[in-house]
Design a protein around this motif. Structure first.
Motif, short mmCIF file in Angstrom:
data_model
loop_
_atom_site.label_atom_id
_atom_site.label_comp_id
_atom_site.label_asym_id
_atom_site.label_seq_id
_atom_site.Cartn_x
_atom_site.Cartn_y
_atom_site.Cartn_z
N TYR A 364 0.84 -1.19 0.00
CA TYR A 364 0.00 0.00 0.00
C TYR A 364 0.88 1.24 0.00
N GLN A 365 0.26 2.37 -0.30
CA GLN A 365 0.99 3.62 -0.33
C GLN A 365 0.05 4.77 0.04
N ILE A 366 0.61 5.75 0.73
CA ILE A 366 -0.21 6.90 1.13
C ILE A 366 0.34 8.13 0.42
N VAL A 367 -0.51 8.81 -0.35
CA VAL A 367 -0.05 10.01 -1.07
C VAL A 367 -0.81 11.20 -0.50
N ILE A 368 -0.07 12.27 -0.26
CA ILE A 368 -0.72 13.49 0.26
C ILE A 368 -0.42 14.64 -0.69
N GLU A 369 -1.48 15.36 -1.06
CA GLU A 369 -1.29 16.48 -1.98
C GLU A 369 -2.07 17.68 -1.47
N LYS A 370 -1.76 18.80 -2.08
CA LYS A 370 -2.54 20.02 -1.81
C LYS A 370 -3.71 20.03 -2.78
N ASN A 371 -4.89 20.35 -2.24
CA ASN A 371 -6.06 20.50 -3.09
C ASN A 371 -6.61 21.87 -2.76
N GLY A 372 -6.15 22.90 -3.49
CA GLY A 372 -6.46 24.27 -3.08
C GLY A 372 -5.75 24.53 -1.77
N ALA A 373 -6.48 25.04 -0.81
CA ALA A 373 -5.86 25.34 0.49
C ALA A 373 -5.83 24.10 1.38
N LEU A 374 -6.55 23.07 0.98
CA LEU A 374 -6.69 21.89 1.84
C LEU A 374 -5.70 20.79 1.47
N ASP A 375 -5.54 19.85 2.40
CA ASP A 375 -4.72 18.67 2.12
C ASP A 375 -5.64 17.55 1.66
N MET A 377 -5.67 13.32 1.05
CA MET A 377 -4.94 12.08 1.24
C MET A 377 -5.52 11.00 0.32
N ILE A 378 -4.62 10.29 -0.36
CA ILE A 378 -5.07 9.18 -1.21
C ILE A 378 -4.41 7.91 -0.69
N VAL A 379 -5.21 6.92 -0.38
CA VAL A 379 -4.66 5.66 0.08
C VAL A 379 -4.76 4.65 -1.05
N LYS A 380 -3.60 4.19 -1.52
CA LYS A 380 -3.59 3.23 -2.62
C LYS A 380 -3.28 1.86 -2.05
N THR A 381 -4.06 0.87 -2.41
CA THR A 381 -3.75 -0.47 -1.90
C THR A 381 -3.98 -1.53 -2.97
N GLU A 382 -3.17 -2.57 -2.91
CA GLU A 382 -3.33 -3.66 -3.88
C GLU A 382 -4.35 -4.66 -3.35
N VAL A 383 -5.12 -5.21 -4.28
CA VAL A 383 -6.06 -6.27 -3.89
C VAL A 383 -5.76 -7.51 -4.72
N SER A 384 -6.30 -8.63 -4.31
CA SER A 384 -5.95 -9.88 -4.99
C SER A 384 -6.40 -9.86 -6.45
N ARG A 385 -5.72 -10.65 -7.24
CA ARG A 385 -6.00 -10.71 -8.68
C ARG A 385 -7.45 -11.13 -8.95
N LYS A 415 -9.39 9.53 -0.10
CA LYS A 415 -9.76 8.89 -1.35
C LYS A 415 -9.05 7.53 -1.35
N VAL A 416 -9.74 6.47 -1.79
CA VAL A 416 -9.12 5.15 -1.80
C VAL A 416 -8.99 4.66 -3.24
N GLU A 417 -7.82 4.17 -3.60
CA GLU A 417 -7.62 3.60 -4.95
C GLU A 417 -7.22 2.14 -4.81
N LEU A 418 -7.86 1.28 -5.59
CA LEU A 418 -7.50 -0.15 -5.57
C LEU A 418 -6.65 -0.48 -6.80
N HIS A 419 -5.61 -1.26 -6.58
CA HIS A 419 -4.73 -1.61 -7.70
C HIS A 419 -4.52 -3.12 -7.76
N LEU A 424 1.99 -1.20 -7.35
CA LEU A 424 2.62 -0.20 -6.48
C LEU A 424 4.11 -0.51 -6.32
N PRO A 425 4.93 0.53 -6.19
CA PRO A 425 6.39 0.29 -6.13
C PRO A 425 6.80 -0.50 -4.88
N VAL A 426 7.80 -1.38 -5.06
CA VAL A 426 8.36 -2.09 -3.91
C VAL A 426 9.80 -1.63 -3.73
N SER A 427 10.20 -1.53 -2.47
CA SER A 427 11.56 -1.11 -2.23
C SER A 427 12.35 -2.31 -1.77
#
Ligand code: ADP
Ligand code: ZN
Length: 438
Positions: A364-375, A377-385, A415-419, A424-427
């Motif tokens: 999973y990955q957590i991305v935070i961006e500016k949306n106008g004056a607000l923050d 958060m997008i949570v991206k997570t992988e789900v089974s094939r 916001k939640v995104e399923l992949h 998602l990148p692995v380190s």
């Protein structure tokens, strides 16, 4: 596997089961000596001098520890390259450095004696998880300046284990080595263990091909759910291992076969837990920042080091008989905390929700961006094939469910995104979970 015979095997029985009072006497004696050694460094001569400490004898009791100022990571950077060296450079046989997760790395100088002590502590830790000379340890941590490679390597050899120094990455080769040499024990980051499992099918590896019995995981925060997930996926025992390069590396605190919190080796370190804001000690059992003092270090003695790692002490005696107090799972670093539109959130809270659900995969990955004056958060997570190829409505429902669970846990509805798996990148080293684009 509690209840097995191996559980009662100690490498240094007398020290590991030492009466707490005796342990404290030992700490005081060693503290005086390490203060004397620290005074030989340029950095501490200045810092301790200002605090009115001119010799180890100025420390009369363990309470006097509080007279010593804290050392922060930045101090180690300021003292670079040799402000913290307490012996002639000729006495130094190796250096190590931190991974630099939070900035410029810091450097630690080791004498041969320092390395021997580190090896002994880590070997004691491996033994506490049930490792014996019959085991084959495949070390999947990176070798080099990072301490997870060489630290565990020498410790495992010292107790007669056969070591496969695989290093990190190259998943296909990891499987081949595991098969060819009948690896029973692996040392890896928890995120790499999950990644490795997601590739098993691709490389045609069946569980029966492997002799794997345990994994020692550390170097990054992970939840109890991640442990359970890895245990379940491979059918093995997973033990939590905590360490940091400033305090040697692995072998600072380790779970025993009870798998309930990590014994911090108090003959080698004095631990304190402080409130990171007031810098006062917290009440026993409360969460705060872990502060550690090296007791045996000769090359680079470090006193009252603020680790920034948040944990608490479990003061209850452990059924294994070891008296050294246990610290609970690290919940994150004090500087990990995200402030999202004014709400404080630790990435570990998000991880707990994601890993606690059956449908969500291993990354999973957590991305935070500016949306106008607000923050935002997008949570991206992988789900089974399988789930991914199912109908769209199920995926929508799952998204909703993750959002609702997160809202309960962190009071924010990201916001939640399923992949699909593998997107998602692995380190290969420590997982990078948070991308803050603000
Ligand atoms: P860096 O601080 O650059 O990451 P290190 O390689 O010395 O350098 O890593 C030590 C840090 O890794 C610890 O301070 C802690 O934040 C994290 N860490 C190590 N082991 C664990 C563990 N078992 N659980 C949680 N965090 C861990
Ligand atoms: Zn124990």
């Amino acid at each position: 596997m509690s209840g097995t015979v191996q559980e009662r095997v100690y490498l240094h029985k007398q020290i590991e089961t030492m009466d707490l009072r005796e342990l404290k006497d030992m700490q005081l004696k060693k503290l005086k000596a390490v203060v004397d050694r620290a005074l030989r460094t340029e950095w501490y001569a200045g810092v301790l001098g200002k605090a009115g400490i001119r010799s180890g004898d100025d420390i009369r009791s363990l309470d006097d520890l509080r007279k010593i100022p804290f050392t922060a990571k930045n101090d180690l950077r300021d003292a670079f390259p040799s402000g913290l060296l307490s012996v002639d450079r000729d006495e130094i046989v190796r250096i190590h450095a931190s991974s630099g997760t939070t900035g410029i790395p810091t450097v630690i100088y080791h004498t041969q004696g320092d390395l021997d002590n580190w090896t002994a502590l880590t070997a004691r830790s491996l033994t506490a998880t049930g490792c014996t000379k019959k085991d084959v340890l495949q070390n999947m941590m990176s070798y080099g300046l990072f301490t997870g490679g060489l630290g565990v390597h020498y410790a495992a050899e010292s107790i007669g284990m056969m070591v496969v120094p695989a290093g990190s990455g190259n998943t296909q080769r990891q499987f081949k080595l595991m098969k060819d040499f009948q690896t029973t024990t692996v040392h890896a980051t928890p995120s790499y263990m999950l990644h490795l499992h997601s590739k098993m099918e691709d490389f045609g590896i069946r569980r029966e091909d492997l002799k794997l019995a345990r994994a020692l995981v550390g170097a990054e925060p992970h939840s109890e759910d991640i442990r359970k997930k890895i245990e379940h996926l491979y059918g093995i025992d997973v033990y939590n291992s905590y360490g940091l390069s400033e305090m040697n590396g692995p072998g600072v605190a380790f779970e025993c076969t009870e798998k309930q919190d990590m014994h911090l080796w108090e003959d080698a370190y004095i631990m304190e837990i402080i409130n990171p804001e007031t810098l006062e000690p917290v009440k026993e059992g409360e969460t705060g920042e872990l502060v550690l003092t090296t007791l045996d270090r000769v090359g680079t003695p470090i006193l009252r080091y603020r680790t920034r790692d948040l944990t608490s002490v479990n003061p209850r005696p452990c059924p294994c008989g070891r008296t050294h107090r246990r610290i609970r799972r690290i919940i994150g670093r004090s500087d990990d905390m995200l402030i999202i539109n004014g709400v404080n959130v630790f990435p570990s809270q998000i991880e707990e929700v994601i890993m606690g659900m059956n449908e969500t995969g291993t990354n999973y990955q957590i991305v935070i961006e500016k949306n106008g004056a607000l923050d935002r958060m997008i949570v991206k997570t992988e789900v089974s094939r399988e789930l991914f190829s199912d109908n769209q409505r199920d995926l929508e429902r799952l998204k909703q469910c993750i959002q609702d669970n997160l809202a309960v846990s962190i009071s924010i509805k990201p916001k939640v995104e399923l992949h699909q798996p593998g997107v998602l990148p692995v380190s290969e080293g420590k997982a990078v979970r948070v991308i803050d684009n603000r």
